[in-house]
Motif scaffolding. Structure first.
Motif, PDB file in Angstrom:
ATOM      1  N   SER A 137     -37.959  10.834  -2.674  1.00 27.09           N
ATOM      2  CA  SER A 137     -36.774   9.882  -3.332  1.00 27.09           C
ATOM      3  C   SER A 137     -36.960  10.053  -4.743  1.00 27.09           C
ATOM      4  CB  SER A 137     -37.168   8.376  -3.225  1.00 27.09           C
ATOM      5  OG  SER A 137     -38.377   8.051  -3.764  1.00 27.09           O
ATOM      6  N   THR A 138     -35.853  10.139  -5.435  1.00 22.76           N
ATOM      7  CA  THR A 138     -35.756  10.243  -6.795  1.00 22.76           C
ATOM      8  C   THR A 138     -36.642   9.459  -7.617  1.00 22.76           C
ATOM      9  OG1 THR A 138     -33.333  10.795  -6.305  1.00 22.76           O
ATOM     10  CG2 THR A 138     -33.904  10.259  -8.935  1.00 22.76           C
ATOM     11  N   PRO A 139     -36.938   8.232  -7.379  1.00 23.03           N
ATOM     12  CA  PRO A 139     -37.885   7.628  -8.251  1.00 23.03           C
ATOM     13  C   PRO A 139     -39.320   8.154  -8.145  1.00 23.03           C
ATOM     14  CG  PRO A 139     -36.534   5.957  -7.313  1.00 23.03           C
ATOM     15  CD  PRO A 139     -36.012   7.320  -6.707  1.00 23.03           C
ATOM     16  N   ALA A 140     -39.694   8.539  -6.784  1.00 18.66           N
ATOM     17  CA  ALA A 140     -41.116   9.010  -6.498  1.00 18.66           C
ATOM     18  C   ALA A 140     -41.026  10.584  -7.282  1.00 18.66           C
ATOM     19  CB  ALA A 140     -41.246   9.291  -5.056  1.00 18.66           C
ATOM     20  N   LYS A 141     -40.013  11.177  -7.265  1.00 16.48           N
ATOM     21  CA  LYS A 141     -40.182  12.472  -7.929  1.00 16.48           C
ATOM     22  C   LYS A 141     -40.155  12.364  -9.439  1.00 16.48           C
ATOM     23  CE  LYS A 141     -36.296  13.986  -5.609  1.00 16.48           C
ATOM     24  NZ  LYS A 141     -35.264  14.859  -5.370  1.00 16.48           N
ATOM     25  N   ALA A 142     -39.526  11.363  -9.913  1.00 12.85           N
ATOM     26  CA  ALA A 142     -39.502  10.959 -11.630  1.00 12.85           C
ATOM     27  C   ALA A 142     -41.188  10.588 -11.899  1.00 12.85           C
ATOM     28  CB  ALA A 142     -38.802   9.944 -11.724  1.00 12.85           C
ATOM     29  N   MET A 143     -41.834   9.837 -11.013  1.00 10.24           N
ATOM     30  CA  MET A 143     -43.147   9.575 -11.038  1.00 10.24           C
ATOM     31  C   MET A 143     -43.961  10.527 -11.141  1.00 10.24           C
ATOM     32  SD  MET A 143     -43.261   6.425 -12.121  1.00 10.24           S
ATOM     33  CE  MET A 143     -44.911   6.149 -11.887  1.00 10.24           C
ATOM     34  N   VAL A 144     -43.779  11.507 -10.363  1.00 12.56           N
ATOM     35  CA  VAL A 144     -44.565  12.656 -10.253  1.00 12.56           C
ATOM     36  C   VAL A 144     -44.470  13.482 -11.543  1.00 12.56           C
ATOM     37  CG1 VAL A 144     -44.751  15.173  -9.123  1.00 12.56           C
ATOM     38  CG2 VAL A 144     -44.498  13.123  -7.760  1.00 12.56           C
ATOM     39  N   PHE A 145     -43.258  13.766 -12.194  1.00  8.25           N
ATOM     40  CA  PHE A 145     -43.079  14.360 -13.176  1.00  8.25           C
ATOM     41  C   PHE A 145     -43.434  13.607 -14.605  1.00  8.25           C
ATOM     42  CE2 PHE A 145     -40.833  17.559 -11.280  1.00  8.25           C
ATOM     43  CZ  PHE A 145     -40.682  18.871 -12.184  1.00  8.25           C
ATOM     44  N   TYR A 146     -43.332  12.075 -14.470  1.00  8.80           N
ATOM     45  CA  TYR A 146     -44.258  11.491 -15.446  1.00  8.80           C
ATOM     46  C   TYR A 146     -45.763  11.248 -15.470  1.00  8.80           C
ATOM     47  CZ  TYR A 146     -45.222   7.410 -18.310  1.00  8.80           C
ATOM     48  OH  TYR A 146     -45.704   6.571 -19.607  1.00  8.80           O
ATOM     49  N   ALA A 147     -46.213  11.599 -14.393  1.00  6.40           N
ATOM     50  CA  ALA A 147     -47.788  11.893 -14.523  1.00  6.40           C
ATOM     51  C   ALA A 147     -48.244  13.190 -14.722  1.00  6.40           C
ATOM     52  CB  ALA A 147     -48.051  11.765 -12.954  1.00  6.40           C
ATOM     53  N   VAL A 148     -47.346  14.161 -14.782  1.00 11.77           N
ATOM     54  CA  VAL A 148     -47.597  15.621 -15.125  1.00 11.77           C
ATOM     55  C   VAL A 148     -47.394  15.646 -16.734  1.00 11.77           C
ATOM     56  CG1 VAL A 148     -46.942  17.961 -15.135  1.00 11.77           C
ATOM     57  CG2 VAL A 148     -47.245  16.652 -12.915  1.00 11.77           C
ATOM     58  N   LEU A 149     -46.224  14.923 -17.244  1.00  7.17           N
ATOM     59  CA  LEU A 149     -45.811  15.437 -18.634  1.00  7.17           C
ATOM     60  C   LEU A 149     -45.832  14.143 -19.540  1.00  7.17           C
ATOM     61  CD1 LEU A 149     -42.189  16.643 -17.429  1.00  7.17           C
ATOM     62  CD2 LEU A 149     -44.275  18.030 -18.152  1.00  7.17           C
ATOM     63  N   SER A 150     -46.530  13.031 -19.221  1.00  5.58           N
ATOM     64  CA  SER A 150     -46.905  12.103 -20.124  1.00  5.58           C
ATOM     65  C   SER A 150     -47.846  12.512 -21.185  1.00  5.58           C
ATOM     66  CB  SER A 150     -47.198  10.726 -19.288  1.00  5.58           C
ATOM     67  OG  SER A 150     -48.506  11.243 -18.717  1.00  5.58           O
ATOM     68  N   PRO A 151     -48.034  11.815 -22.218  1.00  7.29           N
ATOM     69  CA  PRO A 151     -49.057  12.210 -23.180  1.00  7.29           C
ATOM     70  C   PRO A 151     -50.451  12.565 -22.673  1.00  7.29           C
ATOM     71  CG  PRO A 151     -47.766  10.714 -24.285  1.00  7.29           C
ATOM     72  CD  PRO A 151     -47.116  10.725 -22.867  1.00  7.29           C
ATOM     73  N   ASP A 152     -50.991  11.725 -21.728  1.00  8.86           N
ATOM     74  CA  ASP A 152     -52.321  11.742 -21.365  1.00  8.86           C
ATOM     75  C   ASP A 152     -52.167  12.383 -19.792  1.00  8.86           C
ATOM     76  OD1 ASP A 152     -50.984   9.541 -20.077  1.00  8.86           O
ATOM     77  OD2 ASP A 152     -52.775   8.299 -20.511  1.00  8.86           O
ATOM     78  N   GLY A 153     -51.078  13.130 -19.385  1.00  6.81           N
ATOM     79  CA  GLY A 153     -50.734  13.282 -18.187  1.00  6.81           C
ATOM     80  C   GLY A 153     -51.577  14.709 -17.809  1.00  6.81           C
ATOM     81  N   LEU A 154     -51.285  15.413 -16.377  1.00  6.80           N
ATOM     82  CA  LEU A 154     -52.077  16.478 -16.102  1.00  6.80           C
ATOM     83  C   LEU A 154     -51.846  17.650 -16.927  1.00  6.80           C
ATOM     84  CD1 LEU A 154     -51.156  15.923 -12.331  1.00  6.80           C
ATOM     85  CD2 LEU A 154     -53.353  15.317 -13.739  1.00  6.80           C
ATOM     86  N   LEU A 155     -50.479  17.975 -17.320  1.00 14.66           N
ATOM     87  CA  LEU A 155     -50.390  19.028 -18.215  1.00 14.66           C
ATOM     88  C   LEU A 155     -51.165  19.160 -19.416  1.00 14.66           C
ATOM     89  CD1 LEU A 155     -49.015  21.796 -18.579  1.00 14.66           C
ATOM     90  CD2 LEU A 155     -46.756  20.655 -19.525  1.00 14.66           C
TER      91      LEU A 155
END
Length: 313
Positions: A137-155
């Motif tokens: 779903s779109t909200p789930a994909k957005a949460m995945v990208f938020y987890a990767v790209l947030s200031p303390d995220g995976l990236l």
């Protein structure tokens, strides 16, 4: 009604002949077909033509909210929209999104689809893996990208681990990277599903075409672009139209979930601007004026894509 026919031995045999349908029967059949088409026609007029007409009507109104009094604005909304710098930022962001995301998606998906169509080892599993983003779903994909790209995220964490901490950034909150992050999400979401469509279409191309190309000494790159691509050119046009429309009209949900159009208006797109003005600013006339612009851009884009990808034979 009967007619004479020759039987073995030269004898004539009378056989029945079905008479052609009379004019009354043909008329009843035609009327029956029209009656069966009425529900679909009503549905199309109410839910397709009706909203389209409503967009143009509301664009000519001053309507400050659903329960507020309505007055005729004429071309006032057009002047307001054209004088708004946020609108022009949205036009620029939408143009960048379309020019970058759609070609990357189509070219990448076609190359992936061609690879899968060659049936390499594990190609069935690869088809399922490519299809996975389309099942999320779109909200789930957005949460995945938020987890990767947030200031303390995976990236940022990965960059710190490899000694590249100077490259870390607030990717979704930076004016220089917010739109690029949304474009990356668009490409990731659509490339796998589109690749599966291309693989299915390429799988229906006769094997003799590829075999003839190999006998002529064509490598995979030449066979992919000079042999197979012209064969499915019309299908590529259809898929490009679908992805163009999805990117143009569907970007609002990713913007809403990840950046809210910011910082400032650096990631505001036309489709998000329609939502923002209608449901947040309660300016329905402005919103639907932008909706008219979206409709015209979509129509022009479809006609252009159809002309570019039409078959030349």
């Amino acid at each position: 009604m009967t007619m004479l026919s020759s039987a073995p031995g030269g004898a004539s045999v009378r056989g029945p002949v079905t008479p052609p349908p009379s004019a009354s029967v043909t008329k009843r059949r035609t009327q029956g077909g029209v009656i069966l088409a009425v529900p679909a026609l009503v549905w199309y007029l109410v839910f397709m033509v009706g909203p389209l007409v409503a967009i143009f009507v509301i664009a000519a109104l001053h309507w400050p909210g659903m329960l507020q009094p309505v007055s005729f604005a004429g071309t006032g909304n057009i002047s307001t929209v054209l004088d708004d710098p946020v609108f022009w930022d949205a036009v620029q962001n939408t143009a960048v999104q379309l020019v970058v995301a759609v070609p990357l998606m189509i070219v990448g998906a076609y190359m992936l689809g061609y690879y899968v169509a060659q049936k390499p080892p594990g190609h069935r599993v690869l088809r399922y893996l490519l299809f996975i983003p389309g099942l999320i779903s779109t909200p789930a994909k957005a949460m995945v990208f938020y987890a990767v790209l947030s200031p303390d995220g995976l990236l940022n964490g990965a960059l710190d681990k490899v000694g590249l901490g100077s490259l870390t950034d607030a990717w979704l909150a930076s004016p220089s990277t917010a739109l690029a992050s949304l474009i990356l999400l668009d490409v990731w979401s659509g490339i796998g599903f589109t690749a599966v469509l291309f693989a299915a279409r390429l799988g229906s191309v006769p094997d003799e075409i590829g075999e003839a190309a190999q006998l002529d000494g064509a490598g995979h790159w030449r066979a992919m672009w000079r042999i197979h691509f012209p064969v499915i050119r019309d299908f590529v046009g259809v898929v490009t139209m679908l992805q163009f429309l999805w990117t143009l009209f569907g970007s609002a949900q990713n913007v809403l979930l990840l950046t809210q159009g910011g910082p400032g208006s650096s990631s505001t797109t036309l489709s998000f601007l329609v939502y923002q003005k209608a449901f947040i600013a309660a300016d329905l006339g402005y919103s639907q004026t932008v909706g008219v612009v979206l409709f015209l851009v979509g129509l022009a884009g479809l006609l252009t894509i159809r002309r570019v990808f039409r078959q030349n034979y």
